[in-house]
Design a protein around this motif. Sequence first.
Motif, mmCIF file in Angstrom:
data_model
loop_
_atom_site.group_PDB
_atom_site.id
_atom_site.type_symbol
_atom_site.label_atom_id
_atom_site.label_comp_id
_atom_site.label_asym_id
_atom_site.label_seq_id
_atom_site.Cartn_x
_atom_site.Cartn_y
_atom_site.Cartn_z
ATOM 1 N N TYR A 7 -20.697 -6.326 -10.389
ATOM 2 C CA TYR A 7 -22.187 -4.884 -9.808
ATOM 3 C C TYR A 7 -22.698 -5.721 -9.131
ATOM 4 N N LEU A 8 -23.295 -4.355 -8.448
ATOM 5 C CA LEU A 8 -24.614 -4.912 -7.212
ATOM 6 C C LEU A 8 -26.160 -5.364 -7.007
ATOM 7 N N PRO A 9 -26.393 -5.867 -6.652
ATOM 8 C CA PRO A 9 -27.966 -5.919 -6.670
ATOM 9 C C PRO A 9 -28.147 -4.481 -6.086
ATOM 10 N N ARG A 10 -29.289 -4.206 -6.689
ATOM 11 C CA ARG A 10 -30.261 -2.914 -6.230
ATOM 12 C C ARG A 10 -30.598 -2.964 -5.635
ATOM 13 N N GLU A 11 -31.192 -4.019 -4.905
ATOM 14 C CA GLU A 11 -31.369 -3.599 -3.290
ATOM 15 C C GLU A 11 -30.283 -4.466 -2.258
ATOM 16 N N ILE A 12 -29.114 -3.818 -2.872
ATOM 17 C CA ILE A 12 -28.602 -2.911 -1.839
ATOM 18 C C ILE A 12 -28.593 -2.011 -1.013
ATOM 19 N N LEU A 13 -29.525 -1.212 -1.435
ATOM 20 C CA LEU A 13 -29.951 0.128 -1.391
ATOM 21 C C LEU A 13 -31.009 0.470 -0.239
ATOM 22 N N ASN A 14 -30.996 -1.448 0.384
ATOM 23 C CA ASN A 14 -32.346 -1.093 1.013
ATOM 24 C C ASN A 14 -31.695 -1.646 2.385
ATOM 25 N N LEU A 15 -30.261 -1.389 2.531
ATOM 26 C CA LEU A 15 -29.788 -1.660 3.378
ATOM 27 C C LEU A 15 -29.788 -0.553 4.267
ATOM 28 N N VAL A 16 -30.270 0.020 4.847
ATOM 29 C CA VAL A 16 -30.330 0.742 6.048
ATOM 30 C C VAL A 16 -29.674 1.114 7.176
ATOM 31 N N HIS A 17 -29.043 0.562 7.478
ATOM 32 C CA HIS A 17 -27.581 1.043 8.399
ATOM 33 C C HIS A 17 -26.207 0.968 8.305
ATOM 34 N N LEU A 18 -26.427 0.177 6.795
ATOM 35 C CA LEU A 18 -25.033 0.358 6.010
ATOM 36 C C LEU A 18 -24.060 1.277 6.904
ATOM 37 N N GLU A 19 -23.031 1.566 6.965
ATOM 38 C CA GLU A 19 -22.293 2.652 7.304
ATOM 39 C C GLU A 19 -20.888 2.368 6.219
ATOM 40 N N GLU A 20 -20.982 0.980 6.106
ATOM 41 C CA GLU A 20 -18.932 0.940 5.165
ATOM 42 C C GLU A 20 -19.005 0.277 4.461
ATOM 43 N N LEU A 21 -18.786 0.560 2.681
ATOM 44 C CA LEU A 21 -18.802 -1.090 2.032
ATOM 45 C C LEU A 21 -17.165 -0.680 1.433
ATOM 46 N N SER A 22 -16.676 -1.320 1.323
ATOM 47 C CA SER A 22 -15.770 -1.730 0.426
ATOM 48 C C SER A 22 -15.637 -2.646 -0.652
ATOM 49 N N LEU A 23 -15.670 -2.402 -2.105
ATOM 50 C CA LEU A 23 -15.102 -2.565 -3.315
ATOM 51 C C LEU A 23 -14.089 -2.621 -3.698
ATOM 52 N N ARG A 24 -12.967 -2.074 -3.137
ATOM 53 C CA ARG A 24 -12.039 -1.618 -3.910
ATOM 54 C C ARG A 24 -11.416 -3.223 -4.566
ATOM 55 N N GLY A 25 -10.749 -2.709 -5.748
ATOM 56 C CA GLY A 25 -10.110 -4.494 -6.198
ATOM 57 C C GLY A 25 -11.300 -5.249 -6.751
ATOM 58 N N ASN A 26 -12.337 -5.116 -7.354
ATOM 59 C CA ASN A 26 -13.201 -5.164 -8.103
ATOM 60 C C ASN A 26 -13.525 -4.717 -9.279
ATOM 61 N N PRO A 27 -13.929 -6.070 -11.069
ATOM 62 C CA PRO A 27 -13.749 -5.442 -12.267
ATOM 63 C C PRO A 27 -14.735 -4.344 -11.694
ATOM 64 N N LEU A 28 -15.305 -3.480 -11.388
ATOM 65 C CA LEU A 28 -16.326 -2.779 -11.824
ATOM 66 C C LEU A 28 -16.191 -2.100 -12.740
ATOM 67 N N VAL A 29 -16.459 -2.008 -13.601
ATOM 68 C CA VAL A 29 -16.078 -1.091 -14.814
ATOM 69 C C VAL A 29 -17.346 -0.768 -16.068
ATOM 70 N N VAL A 30 -17.466 -0.344 -16.703
ATOM 71 C CA VAL A 30 -18.812 -0.047 -17.337
ATOM 72 C C VAL A 30 -18.344 -1.216 -18.808
ATOM 73 N N ARG A 31 -17.208 -1.676 -19.095
ATOM 74 C CA ARG A 31 -17.243 -3.080 -19.892
ATOM 75 C C ARG A 31 -17.453 -3.880 -20.222
ATOM 76 N N PHE A 32 -17.818 -4.401 -19.066
ATOM 77 C CA PHE A 32 -19.025 -5.886 -18.889
ATOM 78 C C PHE A 32 -20.157 -4.863 -19.403
ATOM 79 N N VAL A 33 -20.675 -4.049 -19.115
ATOM 80 C CA VAL A 33 -21.647 -3.961 -19.849
ATOM 81 C C VAL A 33 -22.427 -4.950 -21.257
#
Length: 446
Positions: A301-327
Motif C-alpha cells: 500500500y501507499l500512505p494517503r499523504e502521498i497525494l500531497n506531493l503537489v509537483h510529482l510527475e512520475e510514480l513507478s510502482l510496477r513489480g510490487n504486491p499492490l493487490v486487494v488480497r493483502f487487505v
Amino acid sequence: MLAPGPRQGPSLPSGGRREPRNMNTNALAPSASVATPPQRAVRPGSSMALESGGAIQVPGRAAPSGGAEGRSVTASGMAAAGGAAAEPELEPPRRGPAEGEEAAAAELAAELAARRSAEARRLVLSPRRLWGPLPAGLSQWFPALEVLDVSGTGLAELGEELLALPRLHTLLAKNNRLGGPGSLPKALGQAPLSRSLRVLNLSGNRFAELPPALLGLRGLQSLSLGGNRLHGIPPDIQELRSLEFLYLGGNFITSIPPELANLPSLSSLVLCDNKIQSIPPQLAQLHSLRSLSLHNNLLTYLPREILNLVHLEELSLRGNPLVVRFVRDLTYNPPSLQELAGRTIKTRNVPYAPSDLPENLVRYLSLASNCPNPKCGGVYFDSCVRQIKFVDFCGKYRIPLMHYLCSPECSSPCSSASQSSTSQSESDSEDEASVAARRMQKVLLG
C-alpha cells in the motif's frame, strides 16, 4: 728425421662428446636482435592527445610481459654472434598479482605525468586493473581538473590525492572495488572538495552502508549508490541539504527513514529493486519531488499523504504486491479502556483542565486522530482499522492508499459493506483525488 705426427686437437671428455659452450647472453647483447616495444607517438586526434575542451583520455593497456629490461634474445641474433645452434628464447620472469598491480600503477603514473596539462578540465581513465589509490601528483599534473572519471579501473580506494583537487565538481567511480575501510578519505567532508563537488557516482561498488565521509559534502547535488550492498539509509542523510538527485536502486534496503523528507531540494528519488515494505508518510513533505521510483519492492500500500506531493510527475510502482488480497491480512486490535474513555471525552467534548488530570493523560488526549470518514466524526488513539482505498490516477490506474478508521463498524468511503456504499465510496474517492490526478503525469504500474 721423424715425420711429424697428426696434429693433436683438444682433448674430449671421457664420454666422447663435446660439451656445448656456456653461452653468455650479456656478451651477445651488442650483436643480438633485441625486441623492444615500439614507442607510441601522440598524434592529434588520437585517444591520448589533448581533446577539444581540455579533456585527456588515457587508454588502459596491459603491462609489458618482461621486467624492467624486457629483452628477448632470438636465434638470428645468436647466429650473428657466431653461435652454431639456436637456443630457446629466454622468457622474462613472471610477476605475481601484487607486483602486477604495482607495475600497472607505476605505468599509469608515468603516463599521466607525461601528459600533464595545466588547462585540462576533464580526465578519463579507460578500464584497466588497478588497486589504488590515485597516483600521487595528480593534482600537480592537472591543477584545473573539474571532471574525473575512474569508472571500471578496479580501484579499492581513492586516496588522499583526491582532496588536493579543489576545482573538482564531478567524480565518476562506477564499477570498482570501493566499499572497504579507507575507500574514501576520512577528511573528505572537511576538504575544499566538500564545497566544490556537485556530482558523485559510486554505483556498482561494494558499500554495505553509506560512507560517513559523504555526509560532509554539503554542496552535493547528485548522489548515486545503486548496485551496492546497502541495507539501510542513515537518518543523517538529511545533512545533504543541497541534494537534488538520489539513486539508491539495486540494494537491500528494507525501510526508509523519515529524515529523508528533510531534503528540501530533492526532485528525483530512485529506490527501485530493493526490499522496501512501506513508505513513511513524512515523504509527503518533499514538495520539490517530481519523480519517485519504487518499482520492484515489497509494497502492499501507499500512505494517503502521498497525494500531497503537489509537483510529482512520475510514480513507478510496477513489480510490487499492490493487490486487494493483502487487505484480508490486516487485523484489528480492540481499543483499551483508556482509549474508550479518551474517545468519549473527545467526541462528547467533555471539558477538562490540565490540573484535573495527570500529565500523561493530558498528553495522551492531545494525540487523538480524527476518523477520515466525514460522516463518522469519531476519533482514535492507538486502536484503529487499517483499510485500503483505491484512488484513481489519470483515469487509467487505481493506486491503493492506506486509511485508518476508528472502528470496523465505521461507514467509510473504504467500506464495502454494501454495493450502494461501495459505489458512493468510489465516487467520493475519485472526487477526492481529482486534483492529484491532474498533477500526476505518469504512473507506471505495468
